[in-house]
Design a protein around this motif. Structure first.
Motif, PDB file in Angstrom:
ATOM      1  N   ASN A 101      -8.373   1.121  57.105  1.00 61.46           N
ATOM      2  CA  ASN A 101      -8.420   1.205  55.390  1.00 61.46           C
ATOM      3  C   ASN A 101     -10.324   1.919  56.223  1.00 61.46           C
ATOM      4  N   PHE A 104      -9.237   5.526  57.332  1.00 64.19           N
ATOM      5  CA  PHE A 104      -8.942   6.111  55.647  1.00 64.19           C
ATOM      6  C   PHE A 104      -9.704   6.693  55.365  1.00 64.19           C
ATOM      7  N   ASP A 159      -0.882   9.042  56.440  1.00 67.50           N
ATOM      8  CA  ASP A 159      -0.015   7.565  56.039  1.00 67.50           C
ATOM      9  C   ASP A 159       1.259   7.945  57.061  1.00 67.50           C
ATOM     10  N   ASN A 160       1.533   8.973  56.927  1.00 66.06           N
ATOM     11  CA  ASN A 160       2.327   9.429  58.324  1.00 66.06           C
ATOM     12  C   ASN A 160       1.792   9.209  59.827  1.00 66.06           C
ATOM     13  N   PHE A 181      -0.001  -2.766  54.840  1.00 65.25           N
ATOM     14  CA  PHE A 181      -0.023  -1.043  53.713  1.00 65.25           C
ATOM     15  C   PHE A 181       0.678  -2.397  52.591  1.00 65.25           C
ATOM     16  N   ARG A 191       9.724   5.059  54.964  1.00 62.00           N
ATOM     17  CA  ARG A 191       8.945   6.022  55.600  1.00 62.00           C
ATOM     18  C   ARG A 191       8.450   6.595  56.462  1.00 62.00           C
TER      19      ARG A 191
END
Length: 211
Positions: A101, A104, A159-160, A181, A191
């Motif tokens: 987090n 990100f 995310d990937n 996640f 995913r």
């Protein structure tokens, strides 16, 4: 007490260093000890995880100084939010979730889509090779292939990128990634499949442009 624990464990920065060996049982004991007011327990937890937290930050950001700052921010958040840890997930999974987090958040603010982890993606390519999935054209020279892989990874969304780092570099299993996640295992698998497919497609496009 919180700042003291962080400073004792890390000095001025959290960076790449050996981590103390922590078992799941010892982790729970240290969490309870910290909640009971023992500052040394938090210091031990920080020492035990700072190396892994830094590694995740570095692979996501690919900048040692920024990764060190993010690792310190991550561990500070761990200290601040440890009271909310309910034990449903492994402590390691919860700490990685906090760390991701932080990464990100930083990437959204700075739009750091170009600080890729070539090592992580080359490992992903290795995973593809071992699984028999399609490979980048083996006629391309190693240097050109590395450039293609790096450029392709830069095009992946965060995310990937995170999925590939956690699975192929950090070695988390599907269940652990799902807990990070907060998604089902089946969603993790789908995913991850799409992330690798996107990587292969991007690599192929890069190589086609070089031909």
């Amino acid at each position: 007490m919180k700042g003291s624990a962080l400073n004792h464990a890390s000095g001025s920065h959290l960076g790449p260093r050996d981590s103390d060996e922590l078992t799941p049982l010892l982790e729970l004991q240290l969490v309870e000890a910290y909640r009971d007011g023992d500052p040394d327990a938090m210091e031990r937890l920080l020492r035990g995880y700072q190396g892994r937290v830094y590694a995740v930050c570095y692979r996501m950001i690919r900048n040692p100084e920024i990764a060190s700052d993010l690792a310190q921010d991550s561990m500070l958040r761990v200290i601040q939010n440890l009271s909310s840890y309910d034990g449903r997930a492994k402590l390691s999974t919860w700490i990685i979730r906090v760390t991701m987090n932080c990464c990100f958040s930083h990437m959204r603010k700075q739009k750091l889509r170009n600080h890729s982890s070539l090592d992580a993606i080359e490992e992903s390519i290795g995973q593809m090779q071992r699984s028999g999935e399609p490979q980048p054209d083996d006629r391309i020279q190693q240097r050109q292939q590395s450039e293609s892989v790096q450029s392709a990874f830069q095009a992946l969304d965060p995310d990937n990128r995170a999925l590939l780092v956690l699975r192929d570099l950090q070695g988390l299993d599907y269940q652990q990634i799902g807990e990070v996640f907060e998604i089902p295992v089946g969603t993790v698998k789908s995913r991850l499949f799409r992330a690798r497919a996107a990587l292969r497609e991007a690599v192929q496009m890069e190589q086609d442009q070089q031909d």
